[in-house]
Design an enzyme around this catalytic site. Structure first.
Site, PDB file in Angstrom:
ATOM      1  N   LYS A 102       0.807  -1.224   0.000  1.00 30.71           N
ATOM      2  CA  LYS A 102       0.000   0.000   0.000  1.00 30.71           C
ATOM      3  C   LYS A 102       0.839   1.273   0.000  1.00 30.71           C
ATOM      4  O   LYS A 102       2.029   1.257   0.278  1.00 30.71           O
ATOM      5  CB  LYS A 102      -0.985  -0.034   1.183  1.00 30.71           C
ATOM      6  N   ARG A 113      -3.745 -10.173   4.907  1.00 30.40           N
ATOM      7  CA  ARG A 113      -4.236 -10.217   3.515  1.00 30.40           C
ATOM      8  C   ARG A 113      -3.124  -9.682   2.619  1.00 30.40           C
ATOM      9  O   ARG A 113      -2.765  -8.503   2.719  1.00 30.40           O
ATOM     10  CB  ARG A 113      -5.494  -9.351   3.427  1.00 30.40           C
TER      11      ARG A 113
HETATM   12  N1  HH2 Z   1      -7.493  -3.616   1.270  1.00 31.46           N
HETATM   13  C1  HH2 Z   1      -7.908  -3.590  -0.016  1.00 31.46           C
HETATM   14  C2  HH2 Z   1      -9.065  -4.279  -0.408  1.00 31.46           C
HETATM   15  N2  HH2 Z   1      -9.769  -5.001   0.488  1.00 31.46           N
HETATM   16  N3  HH2 Z   1     -10.082  -5.781   2.675  1.00 31.46           N
HETATM   17  C3  HH2 Z   1      -9.706  -5.822   3.955  1.00 31.46           C
HETATM   18  N4  HH2 Z   1     -10.408  -6.521   4.846  1.00 31.46           N
HETATM   19  N5  HH2 Z   1      -8.589  -5.157   4.401  1.00 31.46           N
HETATM   20  C4  HH2 Z   1      -7.817  -4.413   3.554  1.00 31.46           C
HETATM   21  O1  HH2 Z   1      -6.818  -3.804   4.018  1.00 31.46           O
HETATM   22  C5  HH2 Z   1      -8.202  -4.338   2.183  1.00 31.46           C
HETATM   23  C6  HH2 Z   1      -9.363  -5.056   1.768  1.00 31.46           C
HETATM   24  C7  HH2 Z   1      -7.134  -2.803  -1.024  1.00 31.46           C
HETATM   25  O2  HH2 Z   1      -6.095  -3.562  -1.569  1.00 31.46           O
HETATM   26  P1  HH2 Z   1      -6.152  -4.352  -2.959  1.00 31.46           P
HETATM   27  O3  HH2 Z   1      -7.260  -5.329  -2.987  1.00 31.46           O
HETATM   28  O4  HH2 Z   1      -4.803  -4.911  -3.201  1.00 31.46           O
HETATM   29  O5  HH2 Z   1      -6.385  -3.219  -4.041  1.00 31.46           O
HETATM   30  P2  HH2 Z   1      -7.686  -2.708  -4.827  1.00 31.46           P
HETATM   31  O6  HH2 Z   1      -8.647  -2.164  -3.820  1.00 31.46           O
HETATM   32  O7  HH2 Z   1      -7.143  -1.642  -5.741  1.00 31.46           O
HETATM   33  O8  HH2 Z   1      -8.275  -3.858  -5.575  1.00 31.46           O
END
Ligand code: HH2
Length: 303
Positions: free
Chosen positions: A239, A273
């Site tokens: 992030k 995650r």
């Molecule tokens: N972060 C993201 C998405 N979902 N869910 C939980 N529970 N906790 C988190 O920190 C979290 C999440 C964002 O990361 P990512 O899925 O890699 O990116 P994007 O939202 O661009 O798909």
């Protein structure tokens, strides 16, 4: 759920899944939740797994690398992201779930805040809903999860993804207190809706309406969330705050992610995650052993 780890115990807990406990695992310590974004625009893996065949293959690769669960998401919630219509999210997620479900035995989580998406996914064999709005964006979400005896991740977010990173601020600068109060209230809302205590996971929402300092404070004081008595998940993977601390672009944030994951586990996270499963399995092994030793005292580290 006990397994030996050099003679120490933690209060490490995992959620229930539908009608069963978390499947047996071949190593103790924090659970690795592998990220599978079936989106064109996620900040790190966007566009890589839009084809259901590629997505299913990646899910299997995540599990082969040691993932204890896979989290499938059909809408990016990165800062500035716009909502995806329900029909489009279903079109992205369901074909992948249908391929991944028979191919892996680990729990499958669906990253959605839409009750209709959750309902369809649970019908098709998903085990857990990962709701970045903690059940606030869709009034039916908690009822859907309760009705399916599914597990749910309740995550803190300030604002909405499109605007959450515009000068985030907390009363008195007390991000930890705000997140703690929020998660306590949302866990109570989940239980009021009929979700069993054993099926609730809490997440402080790293990067969701937070400055770098807020994220660092939440990681450092994660114990305040852990003390609420539910398993805690943390998602720092690649992030922006890591980039702000290191100067690295997302592709170069593996080491920074490792540091954040290790710290989160040391502070009591039960689930992490992550995108980089193989590397984070090793990080989790070491950090979980240190956590177990620190909390220490008796004879086993639960799972
Ligand atoms: N972060 C993201 C998405 N979902 N869910 C939980 N529970 N906790 C988190 O920190 C979290 C999440 C964002 O990361 P990512 O899925 O890699 O990116 P994007 O939202 O661009 O798909």
């Amino acid at each position: 759920m006990g397994s030996e780890l050099r003679g120490v115990t933690t209060s490490f807990t995992l959620p229930m899944f539908r009608d069963r406990a978390w499947p047996a695992r071949d190593r103790p310590g924090a659970v690795i939740v592998g990220i599978l974004n079936v989106t064109p625009d996620s900040f790190f893996d966007g566009g890589r797994y839009v084809d259901p065949g590629h997505a299913a293959a990646h899910a299997q690769a995540l599990v082969a690398a040691g993932a204890d669960a896979v989290d499938i998401g059909g809408e990016s919630t990165r800062p500035g992201a716009s909502p995806v219509p329900q029909a489009e999210e279903l079109r992205r997620v369901l074909p992948v779930l249908r391929r991944v479900r028979p191919a892996v035995s680990v729990p499958i989580s669906i990253d959605t805040y839409k009750a209709a998406v959750a309902r369809r996914a649970l019908d098709e064999g998903a085990d857990m809903i990962n709701d970045v709005s903690a059940g606030r964006f869709d009034p039916e979400m908690l009822d859907v999860v309760a009705g399916a005896d599914a597990a749910i991740v309740l995550m803190h977010m300030q604002g909405v993804p499109a605007a959450m990173q515009r000068a985030p601020a907390y009363p008195g600068g007390d991000v930890v207190g705000v997140v703690e109060d929020f998660l306590r209230e949302r866990a109570a809302a989940g239980r009021d809706a009929g979700v069993a205590r054993s099926r609730i996971v809490l997440d402080p929402g790293i990067g969701f309406g937070k400055t770098t300092l807020h994220n660092v404070q939440l990681l450092d004081r994660l114990d305040a969330v852990v003390r609420l008595g539910y398993p805690v998940m943390v998602g720092p993977s690649r992030k922006r705050f890591i980039g702000e601390l290191t100067g690295d672009e997302p592709a170069g944030r593996l080491a920074g992610t490792a540091a954040a994951v290790a710290l989160a586990i040391d502070r009591g996270a039960s689930l992490v995650r992550v995108h980089d499963v193989e590397a984070m399995v090793s990080v989790a092994r070491v950090a979980s052993a240190c956590r177990a030793h620190a909390v220490g005292g008796s004879t086993s580290l639960d799972q």
